[in-house]
Design a protein around this motif. Sequence first.
Motif, PDB file in Angstrom:
ATOM      1  N   THR A  55       0.815  -1.217   0.000  1.00  0.00           N
ATOM      2  CA  THR A  55       0.000   0.000   0.000  1.00  0.00           C
ATOM      3  C   THR A  55       0.848   1.266   0.000  1.00  0.00           C
ATOM      4  N   ARG A  56       2.130   1.158   0.386  1.00  0.00           N
ATOM      5  CA  ARG A  56       3.009   2.331   0.313  1.00  0.00           C
ATOM      6  C   ARG A  56       3.309   2.700  -1.132  1.00  0.00           C
ATOM      7  N   GLU A  57       3.076   1.748  -2.059  1.00  0.00           N
ATOM      8  CA  GLU A  57       3.367   1.976  -3.469  1.00  0.00           C
ATOM      9  C   GLU A  57       2.134   2.355  -4.279  1.00  0.00           C
ATOM     10  N   LEU A  58       1.022   2.582  -3.604  1.00  0.00           N
ATOM     11  CA  LEU A  58      -0.191   2.992  -4.314  1.00  0.00           C
ATOM     12  C   LEU A  58       0.001   4.347  -4.988  1.00  0.00           C
ATOM     13  N   THR A  59      -0.442   4.446  -6.231  1.00  0.00           N
ATOM     14  CA  THR A  59      -0.347   5.710  -6.963  1.00  0.00           C
ATOM     15  C   THR A  59      -1.705   6.357  -7.190  1.00  0.00           C
ATOM     16  N   GLY A  60      -2.780   5.619  -6.989  1.00  0.00           N
ATOM     17  CA  GLY A  60      -4.100   6.189  -7.193  1.00  0.00           C
ATOM     18  C   GLY A  60      -5.181   5.136  -7.249  1.00  0.00           C
ATOM     19  N   ALA A  61      -6.425   5.618  -7.315  1.00  0.00           N
ATOM     20  CA  ALA A  61      -7.584   4.740  -7.474  1.00  0.00           C
ATOM     21  C   ALA A  61      -8.455   5.315  -8.579  1.00  0.00           C
TER      22      ALA A  61
ATOM     23  N   GLY B 241      -3.918   1.498  -8.607  1.00  0.00           N
ATOM     24  CA  GLY B 241      -2.654   1.469  -9.333  1.00  0.00           C
ATOM     25  C   GLY B 241      -1.471   1.527  -8.388  1.00  0.00           C
ATOM     26  N   PHE B 242      -0.366   0.904  -8.821  1.00  0.00           N
ATOM     27  CA  PHE B 242       0.839   0.841  -8.000  1.00  0.00           C
ATOM     28  C   PHE B 242       2.040   1.351  -8.789  1.00  0.00           C
TER      29      PHE B 242
END
Length: 334
Positions: free
Chosen positions: A131-137, A158-159
């Motif tokens: 989840t630290r690498e999440l870039t968006g939803a 997205g990651f």
Amino acid sequence: MRLLSRILTGLVLLLGTGWAALALALTGAGPEGAHLVRALPALVLVAVAVALWRRSSWRVAVAVVVAGCAAIYGWVRTVQPSDQRDWAPDLARAARAEVDGTRVTIHDVRDFRYRSTTDWDASWYTATYDTRELTGAWFIVEPFSGFYGAAHTMVSFGFADGRYVVFSVEVRREKGETFSALGGLFRQFELIYVVGDERDLIQLRSNHRKDDVYLYPVDASKERIATFFLDMVARMNALHERPEFYDTLTSNCTTNLVRHVEKVSAVKVPYDHRTLLPAYSDALAYELGLIEKDAPLEVVRARHRINVQAMAANGQPDFSRRIREAGATAASTP
């Protein structure tokens, strides 16, 4: 007054016995369809009620119908959901996850490759997301062709490594079973959180079903998106442990997403036609500021319709990147 009482009594008899017939015929029905013979007691109920209405009073007739409906409702509540049925091939596996801090390992991520809506190569995989690498939803809306207001909604995450994973709340059909909004009111289907690759869950809808698909970036902080992701994972795992029924009105694709939104944010989502008719759910998201509002809604819709990009990216390994490319707005405007 006498005429009014007759009208109201008639409505109670009609609606009550109609509900009773549907409940008896549809509750727990599977691929075999409605149990019409099982609905026959509803005819007996209405016949008895009408006879009592004529010979006694409208109050007695109404009481009989109410008591009959209460008894049938009690029986309906005894029908329990199951995760052990002969499921349709595309719903044969239910995703589950292991959470270790910020790392989430999801098993049975669906990754089918379609030649048509009925011909595919089945595939599932296991993947770990941080989840630290999440870039968006992204909020996804698929209005159904030919059905006013009907649609399916999904969320994609997205990651940083370029991967995307979609959560889709769906009816878990058995082999040979087809969806029915009416059946969905009477415990006919279980609920499932399908987790899949965008080349499966989006491409199926845009390229093979030929439905319009809208892909809206969610306007939220990275922390809130991570909380949203983990909340969906928790709900998915809960369903894996304890199955639930799908309900057309109270537990469908959109109402489940609404509950996630309300849990992880201060937003109170109104329950109105935009939730009941998910084709308008983007209008609700727009009003609440969950998607961009820098232009009128119709302009935002045209901007995020991705069918042109999806067709051009058909079967490509960078499908997710291509459908997010700008420049097809004018071509994709209906």
